[in-house]
Design an enzyme around this catalytic site. Structure first.
Site, PDB file in Angstrom:
ATOM      1  N   PRO A 156     -39.154 -56.121  -8.682  1.00 18.45           N
ATOM      2  CA  PRO A 156     -40.109 -57.066  -9.286  1.00 18.45           C
ATOM      3  C   PRO A 156     -39.997 -56.986 -10.799  1.00 18.45           C
ATOM      4  O   PRO A 156     -40.073 -55.895 -11.375  1.00 18.45           O
ATOM      5  CB  PRO A 156     -41.465 -56.540  -8.793  1.00 18.45           C
ATOM      6  CG  PRO A 156     -41.239 -55.078  -8.537  1.00 18.45           C
ATOM      7  CD  PRO A 156     -39.813 -54.935  -8.099  1.00 18.45           C
ATOM      8  N   MET A 157     -39.809 -58.121 -11.456  1.00 22.83           N
ATOM      9  CA  MET A 157     -39.663 -58.152 -12.915  1.00 22.83           C
ATOM     10  C   MET A 157     -40.459 -59.312 -13.485  1.00 22.83           C
ATOM     11  O   MET A 157     -40.211 -60.473 -13.140  1.00 22.83           O
ATOM     12  CB  MET A 157     -38.182 -58.268 -13.302  1.00 22.83           C
ATOM     13  CG  MET A 157     -37.340 -57.068 -12.918  1.00 22.83           C
ATOM     14  SD  MET A 157     -35.593 -57.268 -13.363  1.00 22.83           S
ATOM     15  CE  MET A 157     -35.042 -58.368 -12.045  1.00 22.83           C
TER      16      MET A 157
ATOM     17  N   CYS B 250     -45.404 -49.721 -13.811  1.00 22.05           N
ATOM     18  CA  CYS B 250     -45.246 -50.514 -15.027  1.00 22.05           C
ATOM     19  C   CYS B 250     -45.636 -49.686 -16.257  1.00 22.05           C
ATOM     20  O   CYS B 250     -46.743 -49.148 -16.323  1.00 22.05           O
ATOM     21  CB  CYS B 250     -46.099 -51.780 -14.971  1.00 22.05           C
ATOM     22  SG  CYS B 250     -45.925 -52.803 -16.452  1.00 22.05           S
TER      23      CYS B 250
ATOM     24  N   LYS C  37     -44.457 -48.738  -5.588  1.00 24.01           N
ATOM     25  CA  LYS C  37     -43.422 -48.506  -6.598  1.00 24.01           C
ATOM     26  C   LYS C  37     -44.041 -47.707  -7.736  1.00 24.01           C
ATOM     27  O   LYS C  37     -45.104 -48.056  -8.255  1.00 24.01           O
ATOM     28  CB  LYS C  37     -42.854 -49.824  -7.122  1.00 24.01           C
ATOM     29  CG  LYS C  37     -41.658 -49.644  -8.062  1.00 24.01           C
ATOM     30  CD  LYS C  37     -41.025 -50.989  -8.408  1.00 24.01           C
ATOM     31  CE  LYS C  37     -39.686 -50.788  -9.149  1.00 24.01           C
ATOM     32  NZ  LYS C  37     -39.871 -50.319 -10.534  1.00 24.01           N
TER      33      LYS C  37
ATOM     34  N   ASN D 135     -34.293 -46.460  -7.965  1.00 25.65           N
ATOM     35  CA  ASN D 135     -34.260 -47.569  -8.920  1.00 25.65           C
ATOM     36  C   ASN D 135     -33.969 -47.035 -10.321  1.00 25.65           C
ATOM     37  O   ASN D 135     -34.397 -45.954 -10.674  1.00 25.65           O
ATOM     38  CB  ASN D 135     -35.612 -48.296  -8.881  1.00 25.65           C
ATOM     39  CG  ASN D 135     -35.756 -49.380  -9.934  1.00 25.65           C
ATOM     40  OD1 ASN D 135     -36.767 -49.442 -10.622  1.00 25.65           O
ATOM     41  ND2 ASN D 135     -34.775 -50.237 -10.074  1.00 25.65           N
ATOM     42  N   GLY D 136     -33.202 -47.832 -11.089  1.00 25.64           N
ATOM     43  CA  GLY D 136     -32.955 -47.504 -12.482  1.00 25.64           C
ATOM     44  C   GLY D 136     -31.488 -47.420 -12.832  1.00 25.64           C
ATOM     45  O   GLY D 136     -30.740 -46.644 -12.241  1.00 25.64           O
ATOM     46  N   ASP D 137     -31.049 -48.245 -13.782  1.00 23.12           N
ATOM     47  CA  ASP D 137     -29.704 -48.175 -14.360  1.00 23.12           C
ATOM     48  C   ASP D 137     -28.585 -48.518 -13.383  1.00 23.12           C
ATOM     49  O   ASP D 137     -27.468 -48.010 -13.517  1.00 23.12           O
ATOM     50  CB  ASP D 137     -29.433 -46.783 -14.944  1.00 23.12           C
ATOM     51  CG  ASP D 137     -30.332 -46.456 -16.128  1.00 23.12           C
ATOM     52  OD1 ASP D 137     -30.874 -47.398 -16.723  1.00 23.12           O
ATOM     53  OD2 ASP D 137     -30.493 -45.264 -16.434  1.00 23.12           O
TER      54      ASP D 137
ATOM     55  N   GLY E  59     -32.772 -54.073 -10.836  1.00 22.11           N
ATOM     56  CA  GLY E  59     -33.578 -54.879 -11.731  1.00 22.11           C
ATOM     57  C   GLY E  59     -32.719 -55.605 -12.732  1.00 22.11           C
ATOM     58  O   GLY E  59     -32.123 -56.643 -12.454  1.00 22.11           O
ATOM     59  N   ARG E  60     -32.609 -55.025 -13.937  1.00 25.27           N
ATOM     60  CA  ARG E  60     -31.891 -55.694 -15.032  1.00 25.27           C
ATOM     61  C   ARG E  60     -30.425 -55.957 -14.711  1.00 25.27           C
ATOM     62  O   ARG E  60     -29.817 -56.867 -15.292  1.00 25.27           O
ATOM     63  CB  ARG E  60     -32.037 -54.854 -16.307  1.00 25.27           C
ATOM     64  CG  ARG E  60     -33.462 -54.866 -16.883  1.00 25.27           C
ATOM     65  CD  ARG E  60     -33.637 -53.870 -17.999  1.00 25.27           C
ATOM     66  NE  ARG E  60     -33.587 -52.495 -17.516  1.00 25.27           N
ATOM     67  CZ  ARG E  60     -33.526 -51.425 -18.315  1.00 25.27           C
ATOM     68  NH1 ARG E  60     -33.482 -51.591 -19.627  1.00 25.27           N
ATOM     69  NH2 ARG E  60     -33.508 -50.207 -17.805  1.00 25.27           N
TER      70      ARG E  60
END
Length: 330
Positions: A18-19, A102, A141, A202-204, A226-227
Site C-alpha cells: 500500500p502506497m 507508516c 503491516k 518488505n523493503g528494498d 513498494g517503490r
C-alpha cells in the site's frame, strides 16, 4: 507455493505494498492484471472512512479484477477502526489490513501508523476491535520497531496472532530510519519464528534477486514490493516467475510499454476526472519513461500539459520516434 490468509488462498508469493498517492484503483488493477498475488489500497484514515468523505470513498473503491481486494486502514481509536473495517467489508473488501508501519510525521503525531508500536496495549485493542468487527481476514503491516533500541515486532506479531490476525508484513526498518539505510531482512526471521501465520517481508526489493535474497535471509513466506513497482506494474509478475523458475522475464518492449501507459492514463482520467487525473498521472508518466532516451524532456512536457489529449499526444510523439529507430536498427 501459495499463501493462505484465513479462508483466502493467494496464488503466488508477491504482494503490492500500500502506497499513498500510488496504489489507487487504476494502478492496482494494472498490477493485478500483470500477475500480482495481492494488491492493497492506499492507507485510508479510519475517521475519514466512517465520515464517508469523497476522498475515502474513492480510495476504497475497487473492481472485481482486483480480487481478493485488501483495504488498509489507519487510526488510533479501536471502535472507529472496527466501524471503518465494517464499512469496507460492506463495500466489498475481502481483506482488511491495519497500518502500524507508516513513519510519516503527520500520521505518527496523530498516534497512528508506526507510533502504535510504542503502545502495545492500544495496538492490541485496535487489533482486537478490528478482528471482532468483520468476518473477513485481518492482516497487519508494521516495521521492526520504533528505533534500534525498541525493535518489538516479534512480540507485537505474537499478540496480533493471538487476537486473530491472519498475516503479518514487516518492513525491515524502524520508524526512526524512515526510508534511509538498508532494510534489515534478517531481522524478519525473528518475527517468522514468533508466529505460525504467514509473514511477508518488505523493503528494498528492486530486482528479482533482491526478492530471492529477502526470502532466504528472512525465512518469510512471501515478499511485498513498494517503490520497486514505480513505473513497472509488470515487475511483481517478473519476481513471481523468477522465484518459481529461476528464469527472468524480459521487460515489455517499447510498443507494449506505450500501450500500457496510454491505458493507465485513460483509466486515471475515468477514476479522478481530468484535472485531478492529469496531476496524479504525472509521476507515473515520469516513472514509465525513466531510463529511456530524452526522458527528461518528455517529463517536462507532460508536467506542462493541461488537457488529457495533450498528454496522449505527448506519449505518442515520444514513443513513435523511438519505435521507428528501433525498427531501423533491426
Amino acid at each position: 507455493m501459495t499463501i493462505q490468509v484465513g479462508n483466502i488462498n493467494l496464488k503466488g508469493r508477491v504482494i503490492l505494498a500500500p502506497m499513498s498517492g500510488v496504489t489507487d484503483m487504476p494502478f492496482r488493477r494494472l498490477v493485478k492484471a500483470h500477475g500480482a498475488s495481492l494488491v492493497i489500497s492506499e492507507m485510508i484514515a479510519s475517521q475519514a472512512m466512517i465520515r464517508l468523505t469523497r476522498q475515502s470513498l474513492r480510495m476504497s473503491s475497487h473492481v472485481p479484477e482486483e480480487f481478493p481486494m485488501s483495504v488498509q486502514l489507519a487510526g488510533c481509536e479501536p471502535e472507529v477502526m472496527g466501524e471503518a473495517a465494517k464499512l469496507n467489508v460492506d463495500r466489498g473488501a475481502q481483506i482488511i489490513d491495519i497500518n502500524m508501519g507508516c513513519p510519516v510525521k503527520k500520521v505518527v503525531n496523530g498516534h497512528a501508523g508506526s507510533s502504535l508500536m510504542r503502545d502495545e496495549t492500544l495496538a492490541a485493542k485496535i487489533l482486537e476491535a478490528t478482528v471482532k468487527a468483520v468476518n473477513v481476514p485481518v492482516t497487519l503491516k508494521m516495521r521492526t520497531g520504533w528505533d534500534d533500541k525498541n525493535r518489538n515486532a516479534p512480540r507485537l506479531a505474537k499478540i496480533a496472532e493471538d487476537l486473530g490476525v491472519q498475516m503479518i508484513t514487516i518492513h525491515g526498518r524502524t520508524r526512526c530510519q524512515l526510508y534511509n539505510g538498508r532494510a534489515d531482512w534478517s531481522f524478519i526471521q525473528s518475527v517468522k519464528d514468533a508466529v505460525k501465520i504467514p509473514v511477508i517481508g518488505n523493503g528494498d526489493v528492486v530486482t528479482e534477486e533482491d526478492a530471492q535474497n529477502l526470502l532466504k535471509q528472512s525465512g518469510a513466506d512471501g515478499v511485498m514490493v513498494g517503490r520497486g513497482a514505480y513505473g513497472r506494474p509488470w515487475f511483481l509478475n517478473q519476481i513471481d516467475h523468477y522465484l518459481k523458475t529461476g528464469e527472468k522475464l524480459p521487460d515489455p518492449g517499447l510498443s507494449e510499454k506505450k500501450d500500457i501507459m496510454l491505458a493507465h492514463f485513460d483509466d486515471m482520467m475515468l477514476h479522478y476526472g481530468e484535472e485531478t487525473g492529469i496531476r496524479m498521472a504525472r509521476k507515473h508518466m515520469a516513472w514509465y519513461s525513466k531510463g529511456l532516451p530524452s526522458s527528461a524532456d518528455f517529463r517536462v512536457a507532460v508536467n506542462q500539459a493541461a488537457l488529457p489529449q495533450n498528454v496522449r499526444d505527448l506519449i505518442q510523439s515520444y514513443f513513435d520516434p523511438l519505435l521507428e529507430s528501433q525498427e531501423r536498427s533491426l
